[in-house]
Write a protein that holds these residues in place. Structure first.
Motif, PDB file in Angstrom:
ATOM      1  N   ASP A   1       0.765  -1.195   0.103  1.00  0.00           N
ATOM      2  CA  ASP A   1       0.047  -0.022  -0.020  1.00  0.00           C
ATOM      3  C   ASP A   1       0.818   1.286   0.111  1.00  0.00           C
ATOM      4  O   ASP A   1       2.198   1.200   0.174  1.00  0.00           O
ATOM      5  CB  ASP A   1      -0.912   0.170   1.183  1.00  0.00           C
ATOM      6  CG  ASP A   1      -1.881   1.053   0.949  1.00  0.00           C
ATOM      7  OD1 ASP A   1      -2.486   1.278  -0.095  1.00  0.00           O
ATOM      8  OD2 ASP A   1      -2.419   1.514   1.987  1.00  0.00           O
TER       9      ASP A   1
ATOM     10  N   THR B   1       6.594   2.107   7.819  1.00  0.00           N
ATOM     11  CA  THR B   1       6.711   3.295   8.518  1.00  0.00           C
ATOM     12  C   THR B   1       6.377   4.455   7.469  1.00  0.00           C
ATOM     13  O   THR B   1       6.346   5.572   7.912  1.00  0.00           O
ATOM     14  CB  THR B   1       8.329   3.546   9.009  1.00  0.00           C
ATOM     15  OG1 THR B   1       8.969   3.410   7.838  1.00  0.00           O
ATOM     16  CG2 THR B   1       8.408   2.464  10.225  1.00  0.00           C
TER      17      THR B   1
ATOM     18  N   HIS C   1      13.051   9.795   9.074  1.00  0.00           N
ATOM     19  CA  HIS C   1      13.177   8.321   8.855  1.00  0.00           C
ATOM     20  C   HIS C   1      13.385   7.895  10.291  1.00  0.00           C
ATOM     21  O   HIS C   1      12.660   6.819  10.726  1.00  0.00           O
ATOM     22  CB  HIS C   1      14.392   7.995   8.108  1.00  0.00           C
ATOM     23  CG  HIS C   1      14.805   6.732   8.048  1.00  0.00           C
ATOM     24  ND1 HIS C   1      15.528   5.568   8.604  1.00  0.00           N
ATOM     25  CD2 HIS C   1      14.543   5.808   6.695  1.00  0.00           C
ATOM     26  CE1 HIS C   1      15.612   4.332   7.959  1.00  0.00           C
ATOM     27  NE2 HIS C   1      14.702   4.650   6.917  1.00  0.00           N
TER      28      HIS C   1
ATOM     29  N   TYR D   1      10.724   5.296  12.787  1.00  0.00           N
ATOM     30  CA  TYR D   1      10.916   3.769  13.463  1.00  0.00           C
ATOM     31  C   TYR D   1      10.725   3.973  14.981  1.00  0.00           C
ATOM     32  O   TYR D   1      10.431   3.003  15.490  1.00  0.00           O
ATOM     33  CB  TYR D   1      12.313   3.244  13.021  1.00  0.00           C
ATOM     34  CG  TYR D   1      12.210   2.748  11.634  1.00  0.00           C
ATOM     35  CD1 TYR D   1      11.715   1.318  11.500  1.00  0.00           C
ATOM     36  CD2 TYR D   1      12.796   3.209  10.586  1.00  0.00           C
ATOM     37  CE1 TYR D   1      11.595   0.625  10.306  1.00  0.00           C
ATOM     38  CE2 TYR D   1      12.720   2.488   9.426  1.00  0.00           C
ATOM     39  CZ  TYR D   1      12.142   1.446   9.037  1.00  0.00           C
ATOM     40  OH  TYR D   1      12.008   0.780   8.297  1.00  0.00           O
TER      41      TYR D   1
ATOM     42  N   ALA E   1       8.689  -4.404   6.755  1.00  0.00           N
ATOM     43  CA  ALA E   1       9.469  -4.387   5.250  1.00  0.00           C
ATOM     44  C   ALA E   1      10.141  -3.439   5.152  1.00  0.00           C
ATOM     45  O   ALA E   1      10.514  -2.660   4.131  1.00  0.00           O
ATOM     46  CB  ALA E   1       8.053  -4.219   4.309  1.00  0.00           C
TER      47      ALA E   1
ATOM     48  N   SER F   1      16.667  -0.792   6.141  1.00  0.00           N
ATOM     49  CA  SER F   1      17.791   0.021   6.718  1.00  0.00           C
ATOM     50  C   SER F   1      18.093  -0.622   8.252  1.00  0.00           C
ATOM     51  O   SER F   1      17.516  -1.559   8.634  1.00  0.00           O
ATOM     52  CB  SER F   1      17.227   1.298   6.962  1.00  0.00           C
ATOM     53  OG  SER F   1      16.056   1.436   8.182  1.00  0.00           O
TER      54      SER F   1
ATOM     55  N   SER G   1      16.622   2.239   1.604  1.00  0.00           N
ATOM     56  CA  SER G   1      17.374   0.916   1.563  1.00  0.00           C
ATOM     57  C   SER G   1      17.185   0.955  -0.188  1.00  0.00           C
ATOM     58  O   SER G   1      18.307   0.409  -0.668  1.00  0.00           O
ATOM     59  CB  SER G   1      16.944  -0.158   2.030  1.00  0.00           C
ATOM     60  OG  SER G   1      15.472  -0.225   2.098  1.00  0.00           O
TER      61      SER G   1
HETATM   62  N1  FMN Z   1       6.074   1.179   2.530  1.00  0.00           N
HETATM   63  C1  FMN Z   1       4.845   1.581   2.256  1.00  0.00           C
HETATM   64  O1  FMN Z   1       4.345   2.435   2.700  1.00  0.00           O
HETATM   65  N2  FMN Z   1       3.981   0.442   1.670  1.00  0.00           N
HETATM   66  C2  FMN Z   1       4.763  -0.917   1.487  1.00  0.00           C
HETATM   67  O2  FMN Z   1       3.847  -1.714   0.815  1.00  0.00           O
HETATM   68  C3  FMN Z   1       6.113  -0.929   1.654  1.00  0.00           C
HETATM   69  N3  FMN Z   1       6.496  -2.101   1.091  1.00  0.00           N
HETATM   70  C4  FMN Z   1       7.851  -2.196   1.333  1.00  0.00           C
HETATM   71  C5  FMN Z   1       8.518  -3.225   0.798  1.00  0.00           C
HETATM   72  C6  FMN Z   1      10.047  -3.525   0.979  1.00  0.00           C
HETATM   73  C7  FMN Z   1      10.643  -4.762   0.414  1.00  0.00           C
HETATM   74  C8  FMN Z   1      10.883  -2.505   1.384  1.00  0.00           C
HETATM   75  C9  FMN Z   1      12.214  -2.521   1.738  1.00  0.00           C
HETATM   76  C10 FMN Z   1      10.225  -1.371   1.836  1.00  0.00           C
HETATM   77  C11 FMN Z   1       8.537  -1.208   1.575  1.00  0.00           C
HETATM   78  N4  FMN Z   1       7.787   0.059   2.314  1.00  0.00           N
HETATM   79  C12 FMN Z   1       6.793   0.070   1.975  1.00  0.00           C
HETATM   80  C13 FMN Z   1       8.718   1.092   3.032  1.00  0.00           C
HETATM   81  C14 FMN Z   1       9.277   0.990   4.307  1.00  0.00           C
HETATM   82  O3  FMN Z   1       8.211   0.600   5.307  1.00  0.00           O
HETATM   83  C15 FMN Z   1       9.956   2.040   5.078  1.00  0.00           C
HETATM   84  O4  FMN Z   1       8.998   3.129   5.108  1.00  0.00           O
HETATM   85  C16 FMN Z   1      10.859   2.584   3.866  1.00  0.00           C
HETATM   86  O5  FMN Z   1      11.498   1.793   3.204  1.00  0.00           O
HETATM   87  C17 FMN Z   1      12.054   3.058   4.709  1.00  0.00           C
HETATM   88  O6  FMN Z   1      12.355   2.127   5.602  1.00  0.00           O
HETATM   89  P1  FMN Z   1      13.905   1.620   5.261  1.00  0.00           P
HETATM   90  O7  FMN Z   1      14.993   2.518   4.890  1.00  0.00           O
HETATM   91  O8  FMN Z   1      14.327   0.824   6.482  1.00  0.00           O
HETATM   92  O9  FMN Z   1      13.663   0.488   4.104  1.00  0.00           O
END
Ligand code: FMN
Length: 441
Positions: free
Chosen positions: A57, A126, A143, A147, A215, A218, A331
């Motif tokens: 979503d 997030t 960011h 978290y 999901a 980072s 990421s």
């Molecule tokens: N964010 C959403 O709002 N909706 C999603 O469906 C969604 N799916 C994700 C799937 C994957 C494999 C990853 C890596 C991230 C996804 N995110 C999604 C975003 C994360 O929730 C997060 O907000 C964003 O990646 C920043 O976090 P990170 O830097 O830890 O990856």
């Protein structure tokens, strides 16, 4: 059956994961809001032993968004509809911890779990997109703050899910006793971001608690997963990247006093399969041809908070972007930048690759089976979330060609092992924090 058993989820997002999947003739053009199409795909997944449907979503769109994101179902609503159209399929939906309230969301997932007989899962994200804040009338949290909020949020949701013991509702008509007061627990949570008294106004889940997916990839995301998640949705590409990520999640769980097997890793996989390698390559090319270079640039920009890449020269090296994208899909943007540097990509090449990723899962059923099995055996995955670029064609091909190959090799069984999503994933029922240990016999 050998020790390796493959397990799959199916990404249900209308026409598929490719930005222009809606144009592919194997999908209805309105796939993202076509209930019959969702039901057909969910049932096909269930009949073929796929463990769960997974609905991603987002909370912000503009005219540059992926076309089928402009008009799509809200996850909990479509999953509730699918709950009544299926019997065994797990139902996992994405809901943001940055733009919702824990009491409401804990209640909604508890309801979905009850409606479905223990098949609900929540992908707690997030939210990467800055624009989301403009739809909720508040600044997009940075960011690391997102978290911190998520940690508190998940503590609350889990606490609320234990509001009632499993046998709290006695419903004794004779005695006029609806519930047992001793089996009711009021949370009384007072944190930095939320104050939630409780209790939750719905009974405990058939599977103890709904399954929690996470999901973010980072370090902060890995920390959240280690502490809270039952499963992680990942999107790495190579075997080595996958192994490193797998290790980091398991290590994070162990650091939190959990066991490595308490959290399952499900990378996305979007196989394009043909009877021959050539047939699969032709299918890939047909999908790639659905996108113009302007559309690919807009797609790339989406990861960088809708950054406008059209001003840069197309055939010069991928531009230096500094901090752009740091507060978004961090990421993923890091990986795009890394790959562009490593492969010395031009902007054109990076954009076309982002729009139609050339994963190594293009080939015959035998080749795809080899790769999937290797990833599980070499500890890069516990299972996969199938995000077919084009779901109409992709799911049909997978069911017809790859599943029989996996069955023949003794690593897949179309009969799901139990009833609940926890059963399907090999996760034990989650006991309540208030449960008394069984008396020694
Ligand atoms: N964010 C959403 O709002 N909706 C999603 O469906 C969604 N799916 C994700 C799937 C994957 C494999 C990853 C890596 C991230 C996804 N995110 C999604 C975003 C994360 O929730 C997060 O907000 C964003 O990646 C920043 O976090 P990170 O830097 O830890 O990856």
């Amino acid at each position: 059956m050998s020790k390796t058993r493959l397990s799959f989820g199916l990404m249900l997002q209308g026409p598929g994961s490719h930005m222009n999947a809606w144009r592919h003739p194997s999908n209805p053009a309105d796939a993202s809001v076509n209930l019959d199409f969702f039901i057909r795909n969910a049932r096909k997944a269930e009949e073929n032993g796929i463990a769960f449907a997974f609905v991603a979503d987002g909370l912000y769109i503009n005219e540059k968004s992926i076309p089928h994101f402009l008009n799509r179902f809200e996850p909990l609503t479509i999953l509730s509809a699918l709950a009544t159209a299926t019997r065994k399929l797990g139902l996992v939906g994405t809901v943001s911890t940055s733009y919702s309230d824990p009491f409401t969301i804990a209640r909604q997932f508890a309801s979905l779990d009850l409606i479905s007989g223990g098949r609900a899962g929540w992908n707690a994200v997030t939210s990467p997109l800055e624009g989301s804040g403009r739809n909720y009338g508040r600044p997009h949290p940075e960011h690391s703050l997102r978290y911190e909020i998520a940690h508190e949020y998940l503590d609350i949701a889990k606490g609320l899910w234990d509001s009632w013991d499993d046998d709290a509702f006695v419903r004794d008509r004779e005695a006029g006793r609806f519930f047992d007061r001793e089996k009711l627990h009021t949370l009384g949570y007072k944190g930095r971001f939320f104050q939630v008294e409780g209790p939750l106004n719905i009974q405990r889940s058939p599977q103890g608690q709904p399954v929690l997916f996470q999901a973010g990839a980072s370090d902060a995301g890995i920390g959240l997963a280690g502490r809270h998640a039952d499963a992680v949705f990942a999107n790495h590409v190579s075997l080595e990247e996958g192994q490193a990520f797998y290790r980091s999640i398991k290590t994070s769980a162990i650091a939190q006093g959990r066991l490595a097997e308490d959290v399952k890793i499900f990378p996305s996989a979007g196989p394009i399969v043909g009877r021959t390698r050539k047939e699969a390559e032709d299918k890939y090319q047909a999908i790639r041809d659905l996108v113009s270079i302007d559309e690919a640039l807009a797609y790339l920009g989406r990861y960088f908070d809708h950054h406008d890449f059209s001003a840069y020269p197309l055939d010069a090296p991928f531009p230096e972007l500094g901090e752009i994208g740091k507060n978004s899909f961090r990421s993923t943007t890091d990986r795009i930048k890394r790959t562009a540097a490593l492969k010395r990509q031009t902007l054109r090449e990076a954009a076309l690759e982002a729009a139609t990723p050339r994963a190594d899962l293009i080939g015959s059923a035998q080749e795809i089976a080899d790769i999937l099995i290797e990833r599980v055996e070499k500890q890069a995955a516990d299972g996969f979330i199938l995000g077919f670029p084009v779901i109409g064609q992709g799911l049909d091909d997978f069911v017809e060609l790859v599943i029989p190959e996996l069955e023949a090799r003794g690593v897949y069984d179309r009969n799901l092992p139990g009833k609940t999503l926890r059963d399907h994933l090999g996760l034990p029922r989650r006991e309540s924090r208030y449960a008394r240990p069984a008396p020694a016999s």
